[in-house]
Enzyme design. Structure first.
Site, PDB file in Angstrom:
ATOM      1  CG  ASP A  77     -11.309 -10.805  -5.956  1.00  0.00           C
ATOM      2  OD1 ASP A  77     -10.690 -10.668  -4.887  1.00  0.00           O
ATOM      3  OD2 ASP A  77     -12.247 -11.614  -6.107  1.00  0.00           O
ATOM      4  CG  ASP A 273      -9.595 -11.003  -0.882  1.00  0.00           C
ATOM      5  OD1 ASP A 273      -9.573 -10.466  -2.004  1.00  0.00           O
ATOM      6  OD2 ASP A 273     -10.580 -11.641  -0.460  1.00  0.00           O
TER       7      ASP A 273
END
Length: 390
Positions: A77, A273
């Site tokens: 992530d 992201d």
């Protein structure tokens, strides 16, 4: 270079909705929002700990913790900076704990006790536990398809004892491996990639993501540590400087819907992201954008597009550093099949991220799937090139 195959699963949001039936219930109640609107109590620094929505995280890979390695699936992530996995010591009432693999320090010869407690705040509760230190292997068991893994010594990570709500129960992943800058790391723990850089385990301090948008294709993608692979993209990489070293934040010039609408007029800030599946922007601007693509509101910030209209929709263009990154309607309309019906969800979602961190746009997997993305820590920049269709 280390290659980590990524697997694609249906996101939790979709899995939950399949359990719940009807399209109307597509959106799980009270998403666990990483970009929490409140300022967490823990952090006294200038950075609000913006927290994340893992309802839609879809790409996972495997890492090992300990000696011998205990394997876990994690979301790699770029929108957070901590590593955590469930602990063998988790509370009995923590149902999420029953459904996932758990780290057992007694079984590792390289475990070092730390014991500091940690809390990561989410919109629907907080994830808590304590810190421990051990060896992290990426990937867990190097195989013929991904030879050569890497072993990071003395990595501090969170053993989660309490996980909030229903979200993590349905999750296909055990934990999260954050790849953002140390500045947003909870408890100032050194992130895995920073540790990897300090231990000089890769030639170049870069990592890159290829996310395969074909839902049936395997592997679902590849994370490469220490380099890039030109077989995954066409043309050459264009680089964009990181404007604030916390998230992977870059400047966005504007976003156009066909020739009818421009949002982020005069420029705005965006973060790249991998742990968010959609493209997220300020509520008001996204509302206009949805109208321009003919999407109708569902619930909780998500929108639906009549599938038969998709082919006639306008292109959406994200302008970064003077270059146009186009998304076709096929890129931004997500087909979701449920029982006998297929619906098309808009790949855009509205969410206001408050100052001082926000306002921000989030370029999630809808964008990264179309554009191969290189995260460069040596030069603090993000490289983009059109992803190859494999």
């Amino acid at each position: 270079v280390i290659r980590i195959p990524l697997h694609k699963f249906t996101s939790i949001r979709r899995t939950m909705s399949e359990a719940a039936g009807x399209v109307x219930x597509l959106i799980a109640k009270g998403p666990i929002s990483k970009y929490a609107t409140g300022e967490p109590a823990v952090r006294q620094g200038p950075i609000p700990e913006l927290l994340k929505n893992y309802m839609d995280a879809q790409y996972y890979g495997e890492i090992g913790i300990g000696t011998p390695p205990q394997c876990f699936t994690v979301v790699f992530d770029t929108g957070s900076a901590n590593l955590w996995v469930p602990s063998i010591h988790c509370k009995l009432l923590d149902i999420a704990c029953w459904t996932h693999r758990k780290y057992n320090s007694d079984k590792s010869s390289t475990y070092v006790k730390n014991g500091t407690t940690f809390d990561i705040h989410y919109g629907s509760g907080s994830l808590s536990g304590y810190l421990s230190q051990d060896t992290v292997s990426v990937p867990c068991n190097p195989s013929s398809s991904s030879p050569g893994g890497v072993t990071v010594q003395r990595q501090t990570f969170g053993e989660a004892i309490k996980q909030p709500g229903v979200v993590f129960i349905a999750a296909k992943f055990d934990g999260i491996l954050g790849m953002a800058y140390p500045r947003i790391s909870v408890n100032n723990v050194l992130p895995v990639f920073d540790n990897l850089m300090q231990q000089k385990l890769v030639d170049k301090n870069v990592f890159s993501f290829f996310l395969n948008r074909d839902p049936k294709a395997q592997p679902g993608g590849e994370l490469m540590l220490g380099g890039t692979d030109s077989k995954y993209y066409r043309g050459s990489l264009m680089f964009h400087n990181v404007t604030r070293q916390a998230y992977w934040q870059i400047h966005m010039d504007q976003l156009d819907v066909g020739s009818s609408l421009t949002v982020c007029k005069g420029g705005c800030e965006a973060i790249v992201d991998t742990g968010t599946s959609l493209i997220v922007g300020p509520v008001e601007e996204v509302r206009e954008l949805q109208k321009a693509i003919g999407a109708v509101p569902l619930i909780q910030g998500e929108y639906m597009i009549p599938c038969e209209k998709v082919s006639s929709l306008p292109e959406v263009t994200v302008k970064l550093g003077g270059k146009d990154y186009a998304l076709s309607p096929e890129d931004y309309a997500l087909k979701v099949s449920q029982a006998e019906t297929t619906v098309c969800l808009s790949g855009f979602m509205g969410m206001d991220i408050p100052p001082p961190g926000g306002p921000l746009w989030i370029l999630g997997d809808v964008f990264i799937g179309r554009y191969y993305t290189v995260f460069d820590r040596d030069q603090n920049r993000v490289g983009l090139a059109e992803a190859a269709r494999l």
